[in-house]
Motif scaffolding. Sequence first.
Motif, mmCIF file in Angstrom:
data_model
loop_
_atom_site.group_PDB
_atom_site.id
_atom_site.type_symbol
_atom_site.label_atom_id
_atom_site.label_comp_id
_atom_site.label_asym_id
_atom_site.label_seq_id
_atom_site.Cartn_x
_atom_site.Cartn_y
_atom_site.Cartn_z
ATOM 1 N N UNK A 34 -0.438 -3.386 -9.461
ATOM 2 C CA UNK A 34 0.136 -2.675 -8.320
ATOM 3 C C UNK A 34 -0.312 -3.354 -7.037
ATOM 4 N N UNK A 35 0.567 -3.287 -6.033
ATOM 5 C CA UNK A 35 0.288 -3.934 -4.757
ATOM 6 C C UNK A 35 0.661 -2.986 -3.618
ATOM 7 N N UNK A 36 -0.242 -2.828 -2.669
ATOM 8 C CA UNK A 36 0.027 -2.032 -1.476
ATOM 9 C C UNK A 36 -0.780 -2.603 -0.322
ATOM 10 N N UNK A 37 -0.176 -2.613 0.855
ATOM 11 C CA UNK A 37 -0.900 -3.091 2.038
ATOM 12 C C UNK A 37 -1.964 -2.078 2.462
ATOM 13 N N UNK A 38 -1.907 -0.879 1.889
ATOM 14 C CA UNK A 38 -2.915 0.140 2.165
ATOM 15 C C UNK A 38 -3.920 0.145 1.023
ATOM 16 N N UNK A 39 -5.127 -0.349 1.268
ATOM 17 C CA UNK A 39 -6.115 -0.467 0.181
ATOM 18 C C UNK A 39 -6.391 0.839 -0.540
ATOM 19 N N UNK A 40 -6.319 1.967 0.175
ATOM 20 C CA UNK A 40 -6.614 3.252 -0.456
ATOM 21 C C UNK A 40 -5.571 3.625 -1.513
ATOM 22 N N UNK A 53 -5.024 -4.155 -12.550
ATOM 23 C CA UNK A 53 -5.074 -5.139 -11.467
ATOM 24 C C UNK A 53 -4.357 -4.596 -10.237
ATOM 25 N N UNK A 54 -5.044 -4.583 -9.093
ATOM 26 C CA UNK A 54 -4.423 -4.119 -7.853
ATOM 27 C C UNK A 54 -4.632 -5.157 -6.756
ATOM 28 N N UNK A 55 -3.699 -5.176 -5.807
ATOM 29 C CA UNK A 55 -3.685 -6.186 -4.755
ATOM 30 C C UNK A 55 -3.241 -5.550 -3.440
ATOM 31 N N UNK A 56 -3.573 -6.229 -2.354
ATOM 32 C CA UNK A 56 -3.067 -5.846 -1.035
ATOM 33 C C UNK A 56 -2.191 -6.942 -0.454
ATOM 34 N N UNK A 57 -2.012 -8.047 -1.179
ATOM 35 C CA UNK A 57 -1.201 -9.179 -0.728
ATOM 36 C C UNK A 57 -0.165 -9.510 -1.803
ATOM 37 N N UNK A 58 1.110 -9.587 -1.403
ATOM 38 C CA UNK A 58 2.186 -9.782 -2.381
ATOM 39 C C UNK A 58 2.086 -11.134 -3.079
ATOM 40 N N UNK A 59 1.769 -12.185 -2.357
ATOM 41 C CA UNK A 59 1.681 -13.506 -2.981
ATOM 42 C C UNK A 59 0.566 -13.560 -4.021
ATOM 43 N N UNK A 60 -0.547 -12.918 -3.743
ATOM 44 C CA UNK A 60 -1.618 -12.844 -4.735
ATOM 45 C C UNK A 60 -1.188 -12.004 -5.939
ATOM 46 N N UNK A 61 -0.473 -10.942 -5.659
ATOM 47 C CA UNK A 61 0.082 -10.077 -6.708
ATOM 48 C C UNK A 61 0.929 -10.897 -7.695
ATOM 49 N N UNK A 62 1.712 -11.843 -7.181
ATOM 50 C CA UNK A 62 2.583 -12.646 -8.035
ATOM 51 C C UNK A 62 1.817 -13.631 -8.913
#
Length: 338
Positions: A34-40, A53-62
């Motif tokens: 999952x990916x969200x610009x909101x860390x919470x 696995x969680x991310x705050x950046x879309x490119x890292x998510x990919x």
Amino acid sequence: MKKVKVGIVGLGRLGMRHANNLMFQIPNAALVAACSVRPEEAAFVKDNWGVPSVYTDFDQFLTNMEMEAVVIVSPSGQHCEQIGKAMARGLHVFSEKPLGVDVPQCKQAEQAVEAHPELVFQLGFMRRFDPSYAAAKQMIREGKIGKPFLVKCTSLDPDSRIDSFLPFAPTSGGIFRDLTVHDIDLARWLLESDVKKITAAGGCYKYQELADCGDVDNAVALMEFKNGTVALFDSGRIAPHGSHVETEIQGTEGILRIAVVPEKNRVLIYDHTGAVQQCTEDFLERWREAFLNEMIEFINCVSEGRKPEVTVYDGTKCTEATYAATEALRAGKTVELK
């Protein structure tokens, strides 16, 4: 059972609904990222649901190599870029509406889909997956009302939700792109044609501040389709009773009406005010089944190697129509689509 491993980007109200469905409601799906610009928000699905696995950046998510598919529920202006990047990475894609905030973006998404015919792409026009609308479409196919020639759509957002909308009004694209787009897709689907020309009118009858960003709180549009059929759209943001979506389809041999009363359930309350039918409060409640059904279809298409009925081109056609409707509203003239 082999599960489709899915990642999701965007964990707002709708994103959380899709994430919940993927996590708990669809047996052949596994939410692995999952990916969200909101860390919470990212932390919530990791700590409470066990999303690995969680991310705050879309490119890292990919870079997550476990994912086979991605569900995009990010802000509208990011959809097309993320569709392109995800498909280039070899991922099947489900994207929420709108496809793009302008037609060039939609064309960009079309190119990404066309470049990867081996991948599944589905757009989130969920009303097609609502049981009542699906039943109406089947009745039309069976000729129950003869030839359909007129669709009348009412889509009213509740006044109680206006405070949560106003901060996003400047980037929403206007009432036709933000709200009426679902009805336009329904009309195209039910009448089996594309929009030819549009006339529109409306205004700020309660929330004058919407005028500052070129929007209105209520509008109507009349659309003529290429096969000679017609659709009438009534869209608003100030319904006092709740979320209200109603559709009428007139045919040469009969009429279908869907959700004339936006009933929350079948309970009728008798009290000092009279007989009262409670209404659905917001879109998440009204379209609960539709959101689940459309995601089931996406996962099944990936599993079975087939393509969904809702395509990238449906998104482009609806975006073109919303632009024309907005132009017709602002210019006070009929706009013909090329």
